[in-house]
Every structure is written in C-alpha cells, then in structure tokens.
Design a protein around this motif. Structure first.
Motif, PDB file in Angstrom:
ATOM      1  N   SER A  31      18.476  50.699  56.370  1.00  0.00           N
ATOM      2  CA  SER A  31      18.575  49.329  56.883  1.00  0.00           C
ATOM      3  C   SER A  31      20.026  48.884  57.026  1.00  0.00           C
ATOM      4  CB  SER A  31      17.829  48.354  55.962  1.00  0.00           C
ATOM      5  OG  SER A  31      18.541  48.184  54.749  1.00  0.00           O
ATOM      6  N   ASN A  32      20.943  49.617  56.420  1.00  0.00           N
ATOM      7  CA  ASN A  32      22.356  49.265  56.542  1.00  0.00           C
ATOM      8  C   ASN A  32      23.061  50.011  57.680  1.00  0.00           C
ATOM      9  OD1 ASN A  32      22.270  47.430  54.446  1.00  0.00           O
ATOM     10  ND2 ASN A  32      22.632  48.999  52.895  1.00  0.00           N
ATOM     11  N   ASP A  40      26.628  47.403  57.511  1.00  0.00           N
ATOM     12  CA  ASP A  40      26.587  46.480  56.370  1.00  0.00           C
ATOM     13  C   ASP A  40      27.338  47.144  55.223  1.00  0.00           C
ATOM     14  OD1 ASP A  40      25.894  44.589  54.490  1.00  0.00           O
ATOM     15  OD2 ASP A  40      23.755  45.001  54.502  1.00  0.00           O
TER      16      ASP A  40
HETATM   17 MG   LIG Z   1      21.702  44.631  55.154  1.00  0.00          MG
END
Ligand SMILES: [Mg+2]
Ligand SMILES: Nc1ncnc2c1ncn2[C@@H]1O[C@H](COP(=O)(O)OP(=O)(O)OP(=O)(O)O)[C@@H](O)[C@H]1O
Ligand SMILES: [Zn+2]
Length: 198
Positions: A128-129, A142
């Motif tokens: 998700s990053n 991120d």
């Molecule tokens: Mg994130």
C-alpha cells in the motif's frame, strides 16, 4: 503547471479526482501530479521528511524508486502521480523480492537498507506504500514516517482514537471485505471509507 497547482489546489481538489486516503493525508490527482492534503499535523511531518529524504537520495543518485516530491508546505505536498498496485482480495500485501521479482527496481535491496538504517523509515515492505512507474516497477510513495515518529506520536494518537487504524473486515454497508478505518478500541462502526466513514 506546478505553480498553478500550488496556488489553486483548493479549487482543483474535489471528489472527482480523489485517489486515496491514509491516516494523516488525503490525496487527489491533478494531471501527472498528486496533492497530498495534510489532515493531521503528523501528515505535515511526514511530507517534510519525504522532501528531505528525496533530496538527499537524489544527490546520491539513489532516488530511482522514490516518488518524486516537488513541494511541501503546512497544508499540502505535491508529488508525481503513480499507478496504484492492485490489492489481493481487497488487502495490501508484503512485497517479496523473489515472488514479485518482475516489479522490483534496480538496487532495491541496497536502497531499502539505506532508508531503513540512515533514515529510520517505517513500513518499507507493504504494497500500500507503493505505486507503479511507466515500466511497471514499484515506486515508494509513502516514505516520510520514521520508526521514531510512528512509535512516539502515531501509535499514542491511534490508541486514543484520534488517528485511524486499518482493520480488514466486512463493511456492513457494501458487504465487501476490505480495509476499514477504525478509531480506538471503542469504535464498532464497520463501514468503509467509500461508504462514508471518514
Ligand atoms: Mg500509506
Ligand atoms: N504519489 C502518489 N501517486 C498515486 N497515489 C498516491 C500517491 N501518494 C499517495 N497516493 C494514494 O493516497 C493514499 C494515501 O497516501 P499516503 O499513504 O501517502 O498517506 P498517509 O496518510 O501517509 O498514509 P498512512 O496511513 O499509510 O501513513 C495511498 O494509499 C495511495 O492510494
Ligand atoms: Zn463499504
């Protein structure tokens, strides 16, 4: 373009170009850029750090899989836009050097190690990053959360129910099993962001 976004982001960012939300930043796409709006002061800290990390790694010639960060102020950060990585069964997964070999960029392990040790970066493995670049390689989007910031500021705020923690469960509204934003131990509203829970 960049100057225009920095000046007019409040006019440009709306529901139609919303691309995602984390615990501290809300993100909209404008052409090939994203505007990350800080919804909590920790979001600003993360963005400042991303710009710092990006500039240092750029000078070392090691920024090849870091999302380009152009600008940061108290309200927003501006980054380059990258395609999202598909989740598996509505959930993010851990990037695996061997299993995901086709999407791993050059010098991945070496740079990751540096981010971990020199910059104290937190959570460098979760899909998700990451986003994907034009060549289909993963790009870290991120990277401003440090282990120190996480442990000493993020966790206490999450435990107090101020910042959301992600839980994987069924949304009572749409019925899809997905990542839900939960605020503290007494939050039992299992509704997803898309179904209106902020
Ligand atoms: Mg994130
Ligand atoms: N450069 C980018 N290109 C495309 N999408 C992005 C980009 N940066 C962020 N996003 C989207 O916005 C979402 C939230 O951004 P980000 O993870 O940076 O916020 P955050 O509040 O720091 O999140 P977290 O809770 O993981 O700390 C991401 O999960 C992703 O879907
Ligand atoms: Zn839902």
């Amino acid at each position: 373009m960049l100057a225009d976004i920095i000046e007019n982001w409040k006019i440009y960012c709306d529901e139609s170009n919303f691309v995602g939300i984390g615990s501290t930043r809300k993100v909209h796409r404008i052409a090939d850029y994203v505007v990350k709006i800080h919804v909590h002061p920790i979001g600003y800290k993360q963005s400042k750090r991303e710009l710092e990390v990006y500039n240092v790694m750029m000078q070392k010639g090691l920024a090849n899989f870091l999302a380009q960060t152009y600008y940061v102020d108290e309200s927003i950060s501006v980054q380059k836009y990258y395609q999202p990585i598909e989740m598996i069964e509505n959930q993010s997964f851990e990037i695996d050097m061997k299993k995901n070999l086709s999407i791993i960029p050059k010098r991945y392990e070496e740079v990751l190690d540096l981010l971990d040790k020199d910059f104290d970066c937190f959570d460098l493995k979760d899909s998700s990053n990451y986003g994907l670049d034009e060549k289909g390689k993963i790009i870290l989007i991120d990277y401003g959360m440090s282990k120190d910031l996480y442990k000493n500021q993020w966790v206490p705020l999450a435990e107090a129910g101020i910042l959301p923690q992600i839980e994987y469960d069924l949304c009572i509204n749409c019925g899809v099993k997905k990542e839900l934003r939960m605020y503290g131990d007494n939050d039992d509203e299992k509704r997803c962001y898309e179904c209106g829970k902020g």
